[in-house]
Scaffold this active site. Structure first.
Site, PDB file in Angstrom:
ATOM      1  N   ARG A  67     -48.180  62.869  36.631  1.00 21.62           N
ATOM      2  CA  ARG A  67     -48.568  61.547  37.155  1.00 21.62           C
ATOM      3  C   ARG A  67     -49.045  61.566  38.601  1.00 21.62           C
ATOM      4  NH1 ARG A  67     -43.624  58.212  34.468  1.00 21.62           N
ATOM      5  NH2 ARG A  67     -42.383  59.878  35.335  1.00 21.62           N
ATOM      6  N   LYS A 174     -36.453  71.816  24.059  1.00 21.94           N
ATOM      7  CA  LYS A 174     -35.270  71.239  23.437  1.00 21.94           C
ATOM      8  C   LYS A 174     -34.831  70.016  24.234  1.00 21.94           C
ATOM      9  CE  LYS A 174     -31.282  72.572  25.594  1.00 21.94           C
ATOM     10  NZ  LYS A 174     -30.054  73.197  25.894  1.00 21.94           N
ATOM     11  N   HIS A 204     -34.480  78.901  24.336  1.00 21.06           N
ATOM     12  CA  HIS A 204     -34.739  80.012  25.260  1.00 21.06           C
ATOM     13  C   HIS A 204     -33.733  81.153  25.091  1.00 21.06           C
ATOM     14  CE1 HIS A 204     -31.773  77.947  27.790  1.00 21.06           C
ATOM     15  NE2 HIS A 204     -31.582  79.124  28.344  1.00 21.06           N
ATOM     16  N   LYS A 208     -33.935  85.940  25.216  1.00 20.82           N
ATOM     17  CA  LYS A 208     -33.133  86.861  26.037  1.00 20.82           C
ATOM     18  C   LYS A 208     -33.060  88.233  25.376  1.00 20.82           C
ATOM     19  CE  LYS A 208     -30.065  83.334  27.973  1.00 20.82           C
ATOM     20  NZ  LYS A 208     -30.329  83.464  29.409  1.00 20.82           N
ATOM     21  N   ASP A 261     -26.077  69.670  23.070  1.00 16.65           N
ATOM     22  CA  ASP A 261     -26.876  70.383  24.064  1.00 16.65           C
ATOM     23  C   ASP A 261     -26.864  71.896  23.824  1.00 16.65           C
ATOM     24  OD1 ASP A 261     -28.474  70.434  26.392  1.00 16.65           O
ATOM     25  OD2 ASP A 261     -26.753  71.001  27.620  1.00 16.65           O
ATOM     26  N   HIS A 266     -28.450  76.789  20.632  1.00 11.87           N
ATOM     27  CA  HIS A 266     -28.171  78.174  21.049  1.00 11.87           C
ATOM     28  C   HIS A 266     -27.067  78.833  20.200  1.00 11.87           C
ATOM     29  CE1 HIS A 266     -30.570  76.915  24.326  1.00 11.87           C
ATOM     30  NE2 HIS A 266     -29.614  76.403  25.068  1.00 11.87           N
ATOM     31  N   LYS A 364     -18.662  72.873  30.191  1.00  8.34           N
ATOM     32  CA  LYS A 364     -19.020  72.884  31.609  1.00  8.34           C
ATOM     33  C   LYS A 364     -17.742  72.925  32.431  1.00  8.34           C
ATOM     34  CE  LYS A 364     -23.484  70.632  31.333  1.00  8.34           C
ATOM     35  NZ  LYS A 364     -24.311  71.749  31.775  1.00  8.34           N
TER      36      LYS A 364
END
Ligand SMILES: NC(=O)c1ccc[n+]([C@@H]2O[C@H](COP(=O)([O-])OP(=O)(O)OC[C@H]3O[C@@H](n4cnc5c(N)ncnc54)[C@H](OP(=O)(O)O)[C@@H]3O)[C@@H](O)[C@H]2O)c1
Length: 512
Positions: A67, A174, A204, A208, A261, A266, A364
């Protein structure tokens, strides 16, 4: 036009690349959302690193779409800063000078038809000036709610059209949906515009090196595969632990949570690679077929209250600093029930794995940043040793260390030196840093190169994404209806309920 950064003469071309030169043909990459965090930290540096390694074609072009009122030069300056800050390989002026020849910026919003017409004009201009041959990949590094509008705009303005013999590909970040229904809806939108072989969904983790090494470990060796089954394996644990909180991503994370998430994409992909049968070949169809079979055979235990745990971090200490709890984070509703920790137990209903639990956990603000997969073996069926000799002997294990300390550890029992027969666990280690001189490329380097080459091995397909949501949906629905996440102190290894979940099975989580 000269080859990019002198392929062959490039000192940064690592030996692996020389053995197997996978250099993309004439092409360009359009990044939507180019001012965003992902683009700046991962995508722009990965493009530069590929150029620096001599893996991009001469005339490769990079188009940013966003933008801001930028000119081409402003965009180039942003890429320059991002590369200087985040690229893996050293900055080389000659590579940079070649890269900026093909850099363009298109200003606009996703619903702006004129902007998409300008993008079409830019691509035509690059085809002439840079010899990109009409081959372009469109990378949607944009908020997930904008995936459909961008896809539809690409169709409306003829940008997905391959009729001239050139290729067009869509790369989708994702999360791919937030449940099965939304994933199916998104797949429908995507496939109205792009054929399956034009679509590259990013996970991703699959880019790896350590994750691709699961395939090498299992299928290039003879010693692991014979014991990779229910006759020898007690259980498998897959952990992705982060030591950070949500940072500035409250808007993205709240309402999504750890299971959506991380587990949906994953961890279920890692599980599929660990559990699948040997594919007939390493072509993308054969690999996807085996992963799909495993995901289709995954079963949830009947009592989800006993087989799943969700948690939320409370205040605590992390790396010597005080950390606030999730509900005190800026932008988070004080009544949020979002999981910042999730642990689930799954089974795979087939002959190889019947009865072997797969424990998946992520969170986390845990003790340490680490991703690993541990295959834990059964105890020897008979021990000729005195009971006291083996008191300190645990179960044998093969641990694939995905990050940060990449490698593989084999844990087994060994005699303690001395006059008595005492047996204790020891470890045998393979570390990437010690065995190989070349450093591992970033996942996004590998994935962007594969997109330009049209190699879809490392990208989950429609069925895999939908099956993964099919596994997760009942868990999310159960959590929605039942209570609140358990609290755990920041800097610890998650809620006690997760420890109790494994204790009930006579097992325990590893402390990586
Ligand atoms: N960041 C990560 O580490 C990470 C990791 C894994 C996956 N992802 C995924 O990658 C994608 C991008 O994430 P991000 O963190 O980079 O997001 P971000 O920082 O919020 O960036 C979003 C980008 O989209 C642009 N944008 C938003 N709405 C737009 C509109 N209507 N018209 C034109 N441009 C618009 C923004 O432009 P403005 O600058 O003009 O607002 C910005 O460039 C998301 O799908 C995310 O889920 C990100």
């Amino acid at each position: 036009m000269a080859p990019f950064a002198g392929s062959g003469a490039n000192p940064l071309r690592d030996p692996a690349d020389r053995r197997l030169p996978r250099i993309a043909g004439p092409s360009g990459l359009v990044i939507f959302g180019v001012t965003g965090d992902l683009s700046r930290k991962k995508l722009m540096p990965a493009v530069y690193d590929l150029a620096n390694r001599g893996l991009l074609p001469p005339g490769f072009s990079l188009v940013g779409f966003a933008r801001r009122e930028w000119q081409h030069e402003d965009f180039a300056a942003e890429v320059h800063d991002a590369v200087k800050e985040h690229a893996r390989t050293p900055f080389r002026e000659e590579v940079w000078q070649q890269l900026i020849q093909g850099m363009r910026f298109v200003q606009g919003t996703f619903d702006d038809d004129d902007a998409f017409e300008r993008l079409r004009g830019t691509i035509e201009e690059l085809d002439k000036a840079q010899g990109t041959g009409g081959n372009f990949a469109f990378y949607l590094s944009v908020p997930p709610r904008s995936f459909p509008v961008v896809i539809q705009q690409l169709k409306k303005h003829g940008l997905a059209d391959q009729s001239s013999g050139s290729w067009r590909r869509a790369v989708i970040e994702k999360p791919f949906g937030h449940d099965l229904k939304s994933a199916e809806e998104l797949n429908k939108v995507v496939h109205e515009v792009f054929a399956p072989d034009q679509v590259f969904r990013i996970d991703h983790y699959l880019g790896k090196e350590t994750v691709q090494n699961i395939l090498a470990l299992r299928f290039a060796n003879t010693m692991f595969e014979p014991i990779w089954n229910r006759s020898f394996v007690d259980h498998i644990q897959i952990t992705m632990a982060e030591d950070i909180g949500i940072g500035g991503r409250a808007g993205y994370y709240d309402g999504i949570g750890a299971a959506r998430d991380v587990i949906q994409n994953h961890l279920l992909q890692l599980m599929a690679l660990m559990a699948m049968e040997e594919p007939a070949s390493f072509d993308a169809d054969a690999l996807a077929a085996e992963k799909t079979k495993v995901l289709g055979a995954v079963r949830l235990p009947k009592d989800l209250g006993l087989a799943t745990v969700r948690g939320q971090y409370a205040a605590g200490w992390q790396g010597g600093e005080k950390a606030v709890g999730y509900l005190q984070e800026e932008g988070i509703d004080a009544k949020s029930k979002t999981d910042t920790y999730a642990a689930i137990k799954l089974e795979v209903d087939n002959r190889r794995w019947a009865g072997v639990p797969f424990y998946l956990r992520t969170g986390k603000r845990l003790g340490r940043r680490v991703t690993e997969i541990a295959v834990v073996f059964q105890r020897a069926p008979h021990s000729p040793f005195d009971h006291t000799a083996t008191e300190e002997l645990g179960k044998n294990a093969i641990v694939i260390r995905v990050q940060p300390d990449e490698g593989v550890t084999v844990r087994f029992g060994s005699k303690v030196p001395g006059t008595s027969m005492e047996i204790r666990d020891v470890s045998m280690d393979f570390a990437y840093g010690e065995s190989f001189t070349e450093s591992s490329p970033e996942a996004y380097e590998r994935l962007i190169l594969d997109v330009l080459l049209g190699d879809s091995n490392l990208f989950p397909r429609t069925e895999e994404v939908e099956l993964s949501w099919q596994i997760l949906d009942p868990i999310e629905q159960y959590w929605d209806k039942n209570g609140k996440p358990a609290q755990y102190q920041s800097g610890t290894w998650g809620p006690v309920e997760a420890d109790e979940m494994l204790e009930r099975d006579g097992r325990s989580w590893r402390r990586p």
